[in-house]
Design a protein around this motif. Structure first.
Motif, PDB file in Angstrom:
ATOM      1  N   GLN A 281      64.345  17.911 -19.293  1.00 23.43           N
ATOM      2  CA  GLN A 281      63.264  17.339 -20.103  1.00 23.43           C
ATOM      3  C   GLN A 281      62.570  16.193 -19.378  1.00 23.43           C
ATOM      4  O   GLN A 281      61.341  16.098 -19.362  1.00 23.43           O
ATOM      5  CB  GLN A 281      63.814  16.856 -21.450  1.00 23.43           C
ATOM      6  CG  GLN A 281      62.750  16.339 -22.403  1.00 23.43           C
ATOM      7  CD  GLN A 281      63.328  15.937 -23.753  1.00 23.43           C
ATOM      8  OE1 GLN A 281      64.532  16.039 -23.970  1.00 23.43           O
ATOM      9  NE2 GLN A 281      62.483  15.482 -24.640  1.00 23.43           N
ATOM     10  N   SER A 282      63.366  15.323 -18.756  1.00 24.73           N
ATOM     11  CA  SER A 282      62.776  14.199 -18.012  1.00 24.73           C
ATOM     12  C   SER A 282      62.045  14.683 -16.771  1.00 24.73           C
ATOM     13  O   SER A 282      61.011  14.133 -16.383  1.00 24.73           O
ATOM     14  CB  SER A 282      63.872  13.204 -17.618  1.00 24.73           C
ATOM     15  OG  SER A 282      64.492  12.661 -18.754  1.00 24.73           O
TER      16      SER A 282
ATOM     17  N   ARG B 108      56.341  11.450 -16.023  1.00 26.67           N
ATOM     18  CA  ARG B 108      56.854  11.574 -14.661  1.00 26.67           C
ATOM     19  C   ARG B 108      55.914  12.396 -13.779  1.00 26.67           C
ATOM     20  O   ARG B 108      55.619  12.024 -12.638  1.00 26.67           O
ATOM     21  CB  ARG B 108      58.240  12.227 -14.691  1.00 26.67           C
ATOM     22  CG  ARG B 108      58.874  12.345 -13.329  1.00 26.67           C
ATOM     23  CD  ARG B 108      60.246  12.985 -13.376  1.00 26.67           C
ATOM     24  NE  ARG B 108      60.734  13.163 -12.026  1.00 26.67           N
ATOM     25  CZ  ARG B 108      60.387  14.183 -11.245  1.00 26.67           C
ATOM     26  NH1 ARG B 108      59.579  15.118 -11.708  1.00 26.67           N
ATOM     27  NH2 ARG B 108      60.839  14.268 -10.018  1.00 26.67           N
ATOM     28  N   LEU B 109      55.434  13.516 -14.316  1.00 25.95           N
ATOM     29  CA  LEU B 109      54.576  14.388 -13.508  1.00 25.95           C
ATOM     30  C   LEU B 109      53.229  13.740 -13.214  1.00 25.95           C
ATOM     31  O   LEU B 109      52.586  14.062 -12.216  1.00 25.95           O
ATOM     32  CB  LEU B 109      54.385  15.728 -14.212  1.00 25.95           C
ATOM     33  CG  LEU B 109      55.652  16.571 -14.382  1.00 25.95           C
ATOM     34  CD1 LEU B 109      55.311  17.927 -14.978  1.00 25.95           C
ATOM     35  CD2 LEU B 109      56.377  16.741 -13.053  1.00 25.95           C
TER      36      LEU B 109
ATOM     37  N   CYS C 258      59.260  22.737 -11.184  1.00 27.53           N
ATOM     38  CA  CYS C 258      60.436  21.915 -11.469  1.00 27.53           C
ATOM     39  C   CYS C 258      61.444  22.652 -12.338  1.00 27.53           C
ATOM     40  O   CYS C 258      62.664  22.483 -12.174  1.00 27.53           O
ATOM     41  CB  CYS C 258      60.010  20.616 -12.166  1.00 27.53           C
ATOM     42  SG  CYS C 258      59.111  19.470 -11.099  1.00 27.53           S
ATOM     43  N   THR C 259      60.945  23.462 -13.259  1.00 27.46           N
ATOM     44  CA  THR C 259      61.832  24.190 -14.162  1.00 27.46           C
ATOM     45  C   THR C 259      62.771  25.116 -13.395  1.00 27.46           C
ATOM     46  O   THR C 259      63.911  25.354 -13.816  1.00 27.46           O
ATOM     47  CB  THR C 259      61.008  24.994 -15.183  1.00 27.46           C
ATOM     48  OG1 THR C 259      60.157  24.097 -15.901  1.00 27.46           O
ATOM     49  CG2 THR C 259      61.896  25.717 -16.167  1.00 27.46           C
ATOM     50  N   ALA C 260      62.307  25.633 -12.260  1.00 23.04           N
ATOM     51  CA  ALA C 260      63.101  26.621 -11.499  1.00 23.04           C
ATOM     52  C   ALA C 260      64.035  25.973 -10.475  1.00 23.04           C
ATOM     53  O   ALA C 260      64.801  26.682  -9.810  1.00 23.04           O
ATOM     54  CB  ALA C 260      62.149  27.576 -10.781  1.00 23.04           C
ATOM     55  N   LEU C 261      64.025  24.642 -10.348  1.00 18.56           N
ATOM     56  CA  LEU C 261      64.865  23.989  -9.346  1.00 18.56           C
ATOM     57  C   LEU C 261      66.324  23.946  -9.790  1.00 18.56           C
ATOM     58  O   LEU C 261      66.622  23.754 -10.967  1.00 18.56           O
ATOM     59  CB  LEU C 261      64.372  22.560  -9.100  1.00 18.56           C
ATOM     60  CG  LEU C 261      62.998  22.407  -8.438  1.00 18.56           C
ATOM     61  CD1 LEU C 261      62.573  20.943  -8.454  1.00 18.56           C
ATOM     62  CD2 LEU C 261      63.025  22.928  -6.998  1.00 18.56           C
ATOM     63  N   SER C 262      67.215  24.052  -8.825  1.00 12.34           N
ATOM     64  CA  SER C 262      68.637  23.916  -9.126  1.00 12.34           C
ATOM     65  C   SER C 262      68.996  22.438  -9.228  1.00 12.34           C
ATOM     66  O   SER C 262      68.276  21.569  -8.738  1.00 12.34           O
ATOM     67  CB  SER C 262      69.477  24.566  -8.028  1.00 12.34           C
ATOM     68  OG  SER C 262      69.351  23.827  -6.815  1.00 12.34           O
TER      69      SER C 262
END
Length: 900
Positions: free
Chosen positions: A778-779, A785-786, A759-763
């Protein structure tokens, strides 16, 4: 042209069973004017509680009933109706259901009794009804029920004598008589409901259907259930696991003292009962089980008003010593704890309290406490990090002002957001105004402080159960340890020889096939052979009876321990042989004598007719049934669930190290439980299995004895697991056109750290296209959420991850069943930006289509933004039918139209 089914999917997607709770039209079959009859009461309730729809009485003998035109049959109605209510004799019902299907009725409530509760004849009628209903996808509540009431829509489709007030509690009961009692009680207590449902025999609509419906209902804040039987356990657990995250589900179970049938051949079976299994299932899905009727609605109100505690530590604030002592007793008896006040808290309390205050918890602020003293003490106590909740007690003494104290507390309480506050304003009329002030401000009140402490105990247990469900487990790689072909071979061989009981040797081989450590075991057919094996293994050794028929070897002298020389081995062989009949004796097993220093544990499983395999863990040995220190759980387990199972036993404290003994390897014990749960769930022919004892000490964990009982080969109805196991059949391997290799597999809870990286690498655009709105970083990676992404119910959804050769996740696809429509599901796709447009989306979507086909899903739906052209092209290429609606595009695929 949109297909009818596509239209139905879009119409019902967000409103499962809506046509039963807010129908546009209702037909009452069996309507009558006869005084005191069910048919008259039903009609009167329908017309005197306007729901915005049309009521059609159906009675072939009357032209009008209560001034309303009546019709001879459903076929004579001027329009098709959403809901039919049937209140005619049981034998007439199958034909009426047939008419419902023929005339397009969507749902039916069968009030009539006289079905399975009367025996075989009634069961046959139910089967006929179900057969007819399935022809038209007709949903049925009942039979043998009171009906349903939906105050939010105004519908009263019941024969209750009164209607409930509008509120936020969804109530479901298996007992119609219990419904009427609760209804009368609620009117006196001014309690309101969002829905009031008598579920009856659950021929069709079950707990799961209604939990999903109330979970989606914005008016419902909590769900309360009176249950007599679980019915479809998997449906209940699936729905409860999903809904309990957002709304409390509170259950009281009737008939808890009736023990389940005991499995005579099994320690595990003898130690479990249906009530214990049900309690274990409730824990597993986040349901709160209570013991009394008052606790049901007290907890519904409390959880609606106050936050859940983070732990079991309670701070008690009181102006009288006795009530504080009673609350402390109730708290500790329920395994809650008094909070240890910090030095900082003590110092601040010293500054505002008289010199003679208790200087401990309970905080006795003395009988002359003013409203200001109460407020100051509460504010200080609430800031102590050692506390998880607050119980404020007031006794009406001469110098006490209950009303002003309530008002003073509110000014402090409105700033306390992370801890529940329970108030006990003791007394009658003198404290009534203060109690009302607190209640209106969402401060839960109880007349008695010990009841307040008991409710706090229920709160923290409930909170613990929810937290444990979604605590990220450590990754325990089990696949390299498992030899499934060997396990299947052992079981098949036993069945081929007509046996249901494995020998000890076979049992241990089965454990080894699943990576569970066992003591070395060899078979000796003669005393001389036993002597030779003992010499090879090394003394001392143990000899045990090798038999295909004897269950408990110690009962017949079939276990000889600590044999230190050849003569002892020969004598032991003869003793064991002479202790049983010739048919029971197949030789002995020879094992090294293991140092028994440590703890004897039991790990077992037996089948419950409703929940399938049930796991048992606890203190083992010969006195296992005397001490009964065990905990139950449902497979499959991960390391977190295994840990929670271990923690619920008394022996857990000893396993951590006591009286100079070093702790056992808890991490290895967790892995053994995980492997054992895989064994019982992947080998469904196992009816019962015990490892007793499983020896645990600082040096090792090893199975010393095991027994396995199989189902007979001709068994047809083997209970399925209540929780679907990890679907290993959906693991596949692919090579893309550019040569990149990927493993596509179902997601698992242990993947959460990898999903964070993904998720961190998604645009921002990829996130927006997938979720239709922007989400902060952060969300996007929050545990809450995960948890919903990784901790899934494989019976309701399948999420596939595409992993590269380094096991990093590059894409996620999700298939989710639509509530209330078993034949339909929604799919979604999210691919890491630098892996888009390389064919990975096509591979994942095709995998989803194949899985949908295997899962019996006929219709797939995908929603996408109108400017997400890549997803539209992909769906179009794979045969989806696309429909535009404002800023959205909806893609519908009929699986039958696709060639496998």
């Amino acid at each position: 042209m949109r297909t009818d089914k596509a239209h139905d999917i879009m119409r019902t997607y967000h409103n499962p069973l809506k046509f039963m709770f807010a129908p546009q039209s209702v037909a009452l079959i069996g309507a009558t004017e006869k005084e005191g009859s069910v048919g008259r009461t039903l009609l009167w309730n329908l017309i005197s509680n306007p729901f915005g729809g049309t009521v059609f009485p159906v009675n072939p003998k009357r032209k009008s009933i209560l001034g309303i035109r009546a019709y001879p049959s459903l076929k004579d109605l001027p329009e098709s109706v959403d809901l039919a209510i049937i209140a005619t004799p049981a034998p007439t019902v199958p034909d009426l259901i047939r008419q419902c299907v023929e005339t397009g009725v969507k749902g039916a409530i069968i009030i009539s009794a006289g079905f399975k509760e009367i025996g075989a004849e009634g069961v046959k009628l139910e089967q006929e009804i179900l057969k007819e209903a399935k022809k038209g996808n007709l949903r049925i509540i009942g039979p043998n029920c009171l009906g349903l009431i939906c105050p939010t829509s105004g519908l009263n489709a019941s024969f209750a004598s009164t209607s409930p007030r509008l509120g936020n509690v969804g109530f479901i009961s298996q007992s119609g008589a219990f419904c009427t009692s609760i209804l009368d009680w609620s009117l006196r207590e001014n309690l309101g409901f969002s829905a009031f449902i008598s579920i009856g025999s659950m021929l069709d609509v079950n707990w799961g259907d209604l939990i999903y419906y109330l979970g989606d209902d914005p008016q419902t804040q909590s769900i309360v259930i009176y249950m007599e039987s679980i019915g479809n356990a998997r449906d209940f657990i699936s729905a409860a696991r999903e809904v309990a995250l957002t709304k409390p589900i509170i259950v009281i179970k009737g008939g808890r003292t009736e023990a389940a049938a005991r499995a005579a051949a099994s320690h595990t079976g003898a130690l479990t009962s249906s009530d214990e299994v049900l309690a274990s299932a409730f824990r597993r899905c986040g349901v709160l089980q209570v013991d009394t009727i008052s606790e049901i609605f007290n907890m519904a109100e409390l959880l609606a008003k106050q936050p859940r505690p983070k732990g079991k530590r309670l701070t008690i604030l009181t102006n009288a010593g006795g009530p504080g002592v009673l609350a402390t007793d109730a708290l500790t008896w329920g395994k809650g704890k008094l909070a240890d006040l910090s030095e900082e808290t003590m110092e601040k309390l010293d500054e505002i309290l008289p010199p003679h205050w208790s200087r401990s918890n309970p905080i006795d602020i003395l009988g002359d406490a003013t409203p200001e003293r109460y407020a100051q003490a509460l504010e200080i106590a609430s800031k102590d990090d050692h506390s998880d909740g607050l119980l404020v007690i007031l006794t009406p003494q001469d110098m006490t002002d209950p009303t002003q104290t309530a008002e003073a507390l509110l000014r402090v309480a409105q700033n306390i957001k992370d801890k529940p506050i329970i108030a006990s304003w003791m007394g009658g009329s003198t404290v009534a105004t203060g109690r009302e002030i607190l209640n209106r401000a969402d401060i839960y009140t109880q007349s008695y402080p010990d009841d307040g402490a008991r409710l706090f105990n229920l709160m923290w247990r409930y909170s613990n159960n929810l937290n444990a469900l979604y605590e990220t487990p450590s990754f325990a790689e089990s696949e390299p340890l498992i030899d499934r072909p060997l396990a299947s071979k052992i079981i098949s061989h036993a069945q081929a020889t007509g046996r249901s009981l494995l020998t000890e040797y076979e049992s241990k081989q089965l454990l080894k096939a699943y990576g569970i450590p066992t003591v070395e075991t060899r078979i000796a057919l003669s005393a001389e052979e036993a002597r030779a094996i003992a010499l090879e293994i090394g003394f001392p050794v143990v000899l045990k009876l090798h038999s295909e028929t004897v269950t408990h070897k110690t009962d017949v002298g079939g276990v000889q321990l600590n044999l230190r020389d050849e003569e002892a081995v020969i004598n032991a062989f003869e003793s064991i042989k002479n202790g049983v009949s010739e048919n029971d004796f197949l030789g002995v097993t020879v094992q090294p004598m293991v140092d028994l220093t440590g703890y004897e544990l039991i790990l077992g499983s037996s089948d419950d007719p409703q929940f399938g395999s049930v796991l048992l863990f606890g203190a083992g040995g010969e006195l296992v049934e005397v001490f009964k220190d065990q905990a139950l759980g449902l497979p499959p387990l991960n390391t977190t669930l295994a840990r929670r199972l271990i923690e619920r036993t008394k022996i857990f404290k000893a396993l951590q190290g006591v009286r100079g003994r070093k702790p056992v390897d808890i991490a290895q014990l967790e892995q053994i439980l995980v492997l054992f749960s895989q064994l019982v769930i992947e080998q469904p022919l196992i009816k019962e299995i015990d490892i007793n004892p499983l020896l645990a000490n600082e040096n090792q964990l090893i199975s010393l004895d095991a027994r396995v009982l199989l189902y007979p080969p001709d068994t047809k109805d083997i209970p399925r697991p209540a929780i679907r196991p990890y679907p290993i059949q959906y693991i596949s391997h692919h090579t893309l056109k550019n040569g990149d290799r990927f493993t596509i597999r179902p997601i698992r809870p242990e993947d959460e750290p990898k999903i964070v990286n993904f998720c961190t690498a998604l645009s921002e655009q990829s996130v927006y296209f997938r979720f239709f709105h922007s989400i902060s970083r952060q969300s996007l990676i929050s545990h809450e959420r995960l948890a919903r992404i990784c901790f899934i119910d494989y019976d309701q959804e399948i999420a596939l991850v595409a992993c590269d050769e380094e096991e990093d996740i590059r894409a996620i696809a999700r298939l989710s069943r639509i509530h209330g429509d078993l034949a339909s599901a929604e799919i979604g796709l999210l691919i890491k930006d630098n892996y888009q447009h390389q064919g990975l989306g096509t591979v994942l979507t095709e995998s989803m289509i194949n899985i949908a086909r295997q899962e019996g899903i006929k219709y797939l739906r995908a929603d996408m933004l109108i400017d997400n052209h890549a997803m539209q092209n992909l769906c179009r290429k794979l045969g989806f039918e696309l429909h535009s609606h404002d800023h959205l595009v909806q893609a519908i695929l009929t699986i039958d139209d696709i060639t496998p």
